[in-house]
Motif scaffolding. Structure first.
Motif, PDB file in Angstrom:
ATOM      1  N   PHE A 167       1.351  -9.707  -6.069  1.00  0.00           N
ATOM      2  CA  PHE A 167      -0.068  -9.966  -6.328  1.00  0.00           C
ATOM      3  C   PHE A 167      -0.944  -8.795  -5.865  1.00  0.00           C
ATOM      4  CE2 PHE A 167       1.407 -14.392  -6.634  1.00  0.00           C
ATOM      5  CZ  PHE A 167       0.829 -14.719  -7.857  1.00  0.00           C
ATOM      6  N   ILE A 168      -0.616  -8.199  -4.717  1.00  0.00           N
ATOM      7  CA  ILE A 168      -1.378  -7.029  -4.267  1.00  0.00           C
ATOM      8  C   ILE A 168      -1.174  -5.868  -5.237  1.00  0.00           C
ATOM      9  CG2 ILE A 168      -1.665  -5.298  -2.449  1.00  0.00           C
ATOM     10  CD1 ILE A 168      -0.920  -7.435  -0.421  1.00  0.00           C
ATOM     11  N   LEU A 169       0.074  -5.649  -5.669  1.00  0.00           N
ATOM     12  CA  LEU A 169       0.344  -4.569  -6.620  1.00  0.00           C
ATOM     13  C   LEU A 169      -0.378  -4.812  -7.947  1.00  0.00           C
ATOM     14  CD1 LEU A 169       4.148  -3.865  -6.032  1.00  0.00           C
ATOM     15  CD2 LEU A 169       2.191  -2.543  -5.215  1.00  0.00           C
ATOM     16  N   ALA A 170      -0.464  -6.068  -8.359  1.00  0.00           N
ATOM     17  CA  ALA A 170      -1.181  -6.384  -9.599  1.00  0.00           C
ATOM     18  C   ALA A 170      -2.656  -6.032  -9.475  1.00  0.00           C
ATOM     19  CB  ALA A 170      -1.019  -7.858  -9.933  1.00  0.00           C
ATOM     20  N   GLY A 171      -3.201  -6.190  -8.259  1.00  0.00           N
ATOM     21  CA  GLY A 171      -4.610  -5.889  -8.046  1.00  0.00           C
ATOM     22  C   GLY A 171      -4.897  -4.424  -7.812  1.00  0.00           C
ATOM     23  N   LYS A 172      -3.931  -3.704  -7.230  1.00  0.00           N
ATOM     24  CA  LYS A 172      -4.177  -2.314  -6.826  1.00  0.00           C
ATOM     25  C   LYS A 172      -3.613  -1.276  -7.789  1.00  0.00           C
ATOM     26  CE  LYS A 172      -4.911  -2.359  -1.847  1.00  0.00           C
ATOM     27  NZ  LYS A 172      -4.575  -1.688  -0.590  1.00  0.00           N
ATOM     28  N   THR A 173      -2.707  -1.656  -8.668  1.00  0.00           N
ATOM     29  CA  THR A 173      -2.034  -0.676  -9.519  1.00  0.00           C
ATOM     30  C   THR A 173      -2.133  -1.084 -10.985  1.00  0.00           C
ATOM     31  OG1 THR A 173       0.196  -1.654  -9.671  1.00  0.00           O
ATOM     32  CG2 THR A 173      -0.344  -0.420  -7.654  1.00  0.00           C
ATOM     33  N   ASP A 174      -1.699  -0.162 -11.852  1.00  0.00           N
ATOM     34  CA  ASP A 174      -1.646  -0.436 -13.284  1.00  0.00           C
ATOM     35  C   ASP A 174      -0.205  -0.657 -13.742  1.00  0.00           C
ATOM     36  OD1 ASP A 174      -4.444  -0.196 -13.829  1.00  0.00           O
ATOM     37  OD2 ASP A 174      -4.258   1.968 -13.588  1.00  0.00           O
ATOM     38  N   ALA A 175       0.600  -1.271 -12.874  1.00  0.00           N
ATOM     39  CA  ALA A 175       1.968  -1.615 -13.262  1.00  0.00           C
ATOM     40  C   ALA A 175       1.943  -2.515 -14.492  1.00  0.00           C
ATOM     41  CB  ALA A 175       2.685  -2.326 -12.118  1.00  0.00           C
ATOM     42  N   ALA A 176       2.876  -2.278 -15.400  1.00  0.00           N
ATOM     43  CA  ALA A 176       2.915  -3.064 -16.636  1.00  0.00           C
ATOM     44  C   ALA A 176       3.515  -4.439 -16.408  1.00  0.00           C
ATOM     45  CB  ALA A 176       3.718  -2.313 -17.699  1.00  0.00           C
ATOM     46  N   ASN A 177       4.542  -4.489 -15.554  1.00  0.00           N
ATOM     47  CA  ASN A 177       5.285  -5.738 -15.361  1.00  0.00           C
ATOM     48  C   ASN A 177       5.843  -5.782 -13.948  1.00  0.00           C
ATOM     49  OD1 ASN A 177       8.370  -6.953 -15.634  1.00  0.00           O
ATOM     50  ND2 ASN A 177       6.818  -8.225 -16.587  1.00  0.00           N
ATOM     51  N   ILE A 178       5.672  -6.906 -13.265  1.00  0.00           N
ATOM     52  CA  ILE A 178       6.173  -7.068 -11.902  1.00  0.00           C
ATOM     53  C   ILE A 178       6.936  -8.387 -11.837  1.00  0.00           C
ATOM     54  CG2 ILE A 178       5.605  -7.126  -9.444  1.00  0.00           C
ATOM     55  CD1 ILE A 178       2.853  -5.926 -10.239  1.00  0.00           C
ATOM     56  N   ILE A 179       8.194  -8.309 -11.391  1.00  0.00           N
ATOM     57  CA  ILE A 179       9.044  -9.493 -11.253  1.00  0.00           C
ATOM     58  C   ILE A 179       9.334  -9.715  -9.773  1.00  0.00           C
ATOM     59  CG2 ILE A 179      11.307 -10.508 -11.747  1.00  0.00           C
ATOM     60  CD1 ILE A 179      11.377  -8.859 -14.310  1.00  0.00           C
ATOM     61  N   GLY A 180       9.110 -10.926  -9.302  1.00  0.00           N
ATOM     62  CA  GLY A 180       9.481 -11.300  -7.939  1.00  0.00           C
ATOM     63  C   GLY A 180      10.731 -12.153  -7.961  1.00  0.00           C
ATOM     64  N   ILE A 181      11.704 -11.800  -7.131  1.00  0.00           N
ATOM     65  CA  ILE A 181      12.951 -12.564  -7.038  1.00  0.00           C
ATOM     66  C   ILE A 181      13.038 -13.185  -5.648  1.00  0.00           C
ATOM     67  CG2 ILE A 181      15.472 -12.446  -7.093  1.00  0.00           C
ATOM     68  CD1 ILE A 181      15.199 -10.124  -9.060  1.00  0.00           C
ATOM     69  N   GLU A 182      13.212 -14.486  -5.589  1.00  0.00           N
ATOM     70  CA  GLU A 182      13.210 -15.219  -4.324  1.00  0.00           C
ATOM     71  C   GLU A 182      14.209 -16.369  -4.394  1.00  0.00           C
ATOM     72  OE1 GLU A 182      12.920 -16.941  -0.874  1.00  0.00           O
ATOM     73  OE2 GLU A 182      11.840 -15.056  -1.217  1.00  0.00           O
ATOM     74  N   ILE A 183      14.980 -16.565  -3.323  1.00  0.00           N
ATOM     75  CA  ILE A 183      16.029 -17.586  -3.315  1.00  0.00           C
ATOM     76  C   ILE A 183      15.495 -18.976  -2.994  1.00  0.00           C
ATOM     77  CG2 ILE A 183      16.652 -17.296  -0.862  1.00  0.00           C
ATOM     78  CD1 ILE A 183      19.614 -17.576  -1.798  1.00  0.00           C
ATOM     79  N   GLN A 184      14.352 -19.076  -2.310  1.00  0.00           N
ATOM     80  CA  GLN A 184      13.817 -20.374  -1.904  1.00  0.00           C
ATOM     81  C   GLN A 184      12.918 -20.946  -2.994  1.00  0.00           C
ATOM     82  OE1 GLN A 184      13.060 -21.084   2.376  1.00  0.00           O
ATOM     83  NE2 GLN A 184      12.861 -18.851   2.543  1.00  0.00           N
ATOM     84  N   GLU A 185      13.363 -22.029  -3.598  1.00  0.00           N
ATOM     85  CA  GLU A 185      12.668 -22.614  -4.742  1.00  0.00           C
ATOM     86  C   GLU A 185      11.235 -23.032  -4.426  1.00  0.00           C
ATOM     87  OE1 GLU A 185      11.030 -25.221  -7.555  1.00  0.00           O
ATOM     88  OE2 GLU A 185      11.654 -25.886  -5.549  1.00  0.00           O
ATOM     89  N   ASN A 194       0.819  -1.207   0.000  1.00  0.00           N
ATOM     90  CA  ASN A 194       0.000   0.000   0.000  1.00  0.00           C
ATOM     91  C   ASN A 194       0.856   1.263   0.000  1.00  0.00           C
ATOM     92  OD1 ASN A 194      -2.872   1.173   0.501  1.00  0.00           O
ATOM     93  ND2 ASN A 194      -1.605   2.161   2.053  1.00  0.00           N
ATOM     94  N   PHE A 195       2.033   1.195   0.633  1.00  0.00           N
ATOM     95  CA  PHE A 195       2.944   2.338   0.756  1.00  0.00           C
ATOM     96  C   PHE A 195       3.625   2.668  -0.571  1.00  0.00           C
ATOM     97  CE2 PHE A 195       7.317   3.823   2.082  1.00  0.00           C
ATOM     98  CZ  PHE A 195       6.938   5.039   2.639  1.00  0.00           C
ATOM     99  N   ALA A 196       3.907   1.651  -1.366  1.00  0.00           N
ATOM    100  CA  ALA A 196       4.633   1.847  -2.627  1.00  0.00           C
ATOM    101  C   ALA A 196       3.803   2.655  -3.616  1.00  0.00           C
ATOM    102  CB  ALA A 196       5.004   0.495  -3.229  1.00  0.00           C
ATOM    103  N   LYS A 197       4.440   3.636  -4.231  1.00  0.00           N
ATOM    104  CA  LYS A 197       3.788   4.467  -5.243  1.00  0.00           C
ATOM    105  C   LYS A 197       4.184   3.918  -6.620  1.00  0.00           C
ATOM    106  CE  LYS A 197       4.141   8.508  -2.218  1.00  0.00           C
ATOM    107  NZ  LYS A 197       4.977   7.848  -1.189  1.00  0.00           N
ATOM    108  N   VAL A 198       3.226   3.269  -7.267  1.00  0.00           N
ATOM    109  CA  VAL A 198       3.478   2.606  -8.549  1.00  0.00           C
ATOM    110  C   VAL A 198       2.583   3.235  -9.607  1.00  0.00           C
ATOM    111  CG1 VAL A 198       3.448   0.417  -9.793  1.00  0.00           C
ATOM    112  CG2 VAL A 198       4.092   0.469  -7.364  1.00  0.00           C
ATOM    113  N   LYS A 199       3.192   3.914 -10.566  1.00  0.00           N
ATOM    114  CA  LYS A 199       2.437   4.609 -11.607  1.00  0.00           C
ATOM    115  C   LYS A 199       1.997   3.649 -12.716  1.00  0.00           C
ATOM    116  CE  LYS A 199       4.807   9.034 -10.861  1.00  0.00           C
ATOM    117  NZ  LYS A 199       5.655  10.095 -11.476  1.00  0.00           N
TER     118      LYS A 199
END
Length: 246
Positions: free
Chosen positions: A62-80, A40-45
């Motif tokens: 997933f929250i940003l995908a639902g709340k914003t009009d971001a074109a592309n969101i990549i998640g990076i995580e070390i735990q497979e 909610n804090f992140a400002k994503v145009k």
């Protein structure tokens, strides 16, 4: 219908946000209010490109995908195993055109160099120092909470590597690490721009802090009024209800 998406030790949880659901372990690390507050804090145009570091099962993307009009969101995580859950959540929600999850170590600088520069980085990193208490180094919960696989400096260095000039990083952490956050951001020429403390209620000291930094930004720091989770009666405050869409 859920059985084809879930393993025996998993649940499919409704975010109450445009029908989006996420897969999580029943008895392992599950997302909390900190992830919701950060998203909610992140400002994503509109049209922005976003990278979420330490992404876990992908709750912030997933929250940003639902709340914003971001074109592309990549998640990076070390735990497979967490990336596997996130990828299945992407397929379940039919968000392949916007969300991608990558099983990589954010300390892999050569990998980061290959990624396109982004407008926004979000990160809910491990809060606890590696030497704080007894730790099972192979435990998923411990890796999510302790600086086992990455440190605060690793996170900020990774953000620096993928941010556009003047791009923004949004982080949630613990108030006792605020001096470390500010000093490390400035070390990598990310200027702290906005700080907001999170309090359990107005009588208790803050237990979380939200920080916004700007890549190669000018020196000007603002403080927002504290955010209280609970009101005096013990229920959620009006602002928290609004954040959760209630």
């Amino acid at each position: 219908m859920n059985e084809e998406w879930l393993k025996d030790d998993e649940t499919l949880d409704d975010l109450q946000l445009k029908g989006i659901c996420v897969i999580q372990k029943k008895d392992a690390f599950r997302f909390g209010v900190d992830a919701v507050l950060l998203a909610n804090f992140a400002k994503v145009k509109k049209g922005a490109r976003v990278i979420d570091l330490c992404s876990g099962t992908g709750i912030i993307p997933f929250i940003l995908a639902g709340k914003t009009d971001a074109a592309n969101i990549i998640g990076i995580e070390i735990q497979e195993p967490m990336v596997d859950m996130a990828k299945r959540s992407v397929e379940f929600n039919k968000l392949q055109h916007r969300l991608e999850f990558i099983n990589k170590d954010l300390k892999d600088i050569e990998f980061l160099k290959k990624l396109p520069k982004v407008d926004v980085v979000t990160v809910n990193p491990p809060y606890k120092l590696k030497n704080s208490g007894i730790i099972n180094m192979n435990d998923e919960n411990a890796i999510a909470r302790h600086e086992i696989c990455c440190t605060l400096e690793d996170v900020i260095k990774a953000a620096k590597g993928v941010l556009k000039d003047n791009g923004r990083i949004y982080m949630i952490h613990r108030p006792d690490r605020l001096a470390d956050i500010i000093c490390t951001m400035r070390q990598y020429k990310i200027e702290p721009k906005l700080i907001r403390m999170i309090q359990p209620n107005f009588k208790k000291a803050p237990n979380m802090v939200l920080v916004e930094g700007q890549n190669n930004g000018g020196t000007f720091l603002k403080w927002e009024a504290p955010l209280c989770i609970y009101n005096i009666e013990g229920g959620y405050t009006e602002e928290i209800d609004k954040i959760y869409g209630r």
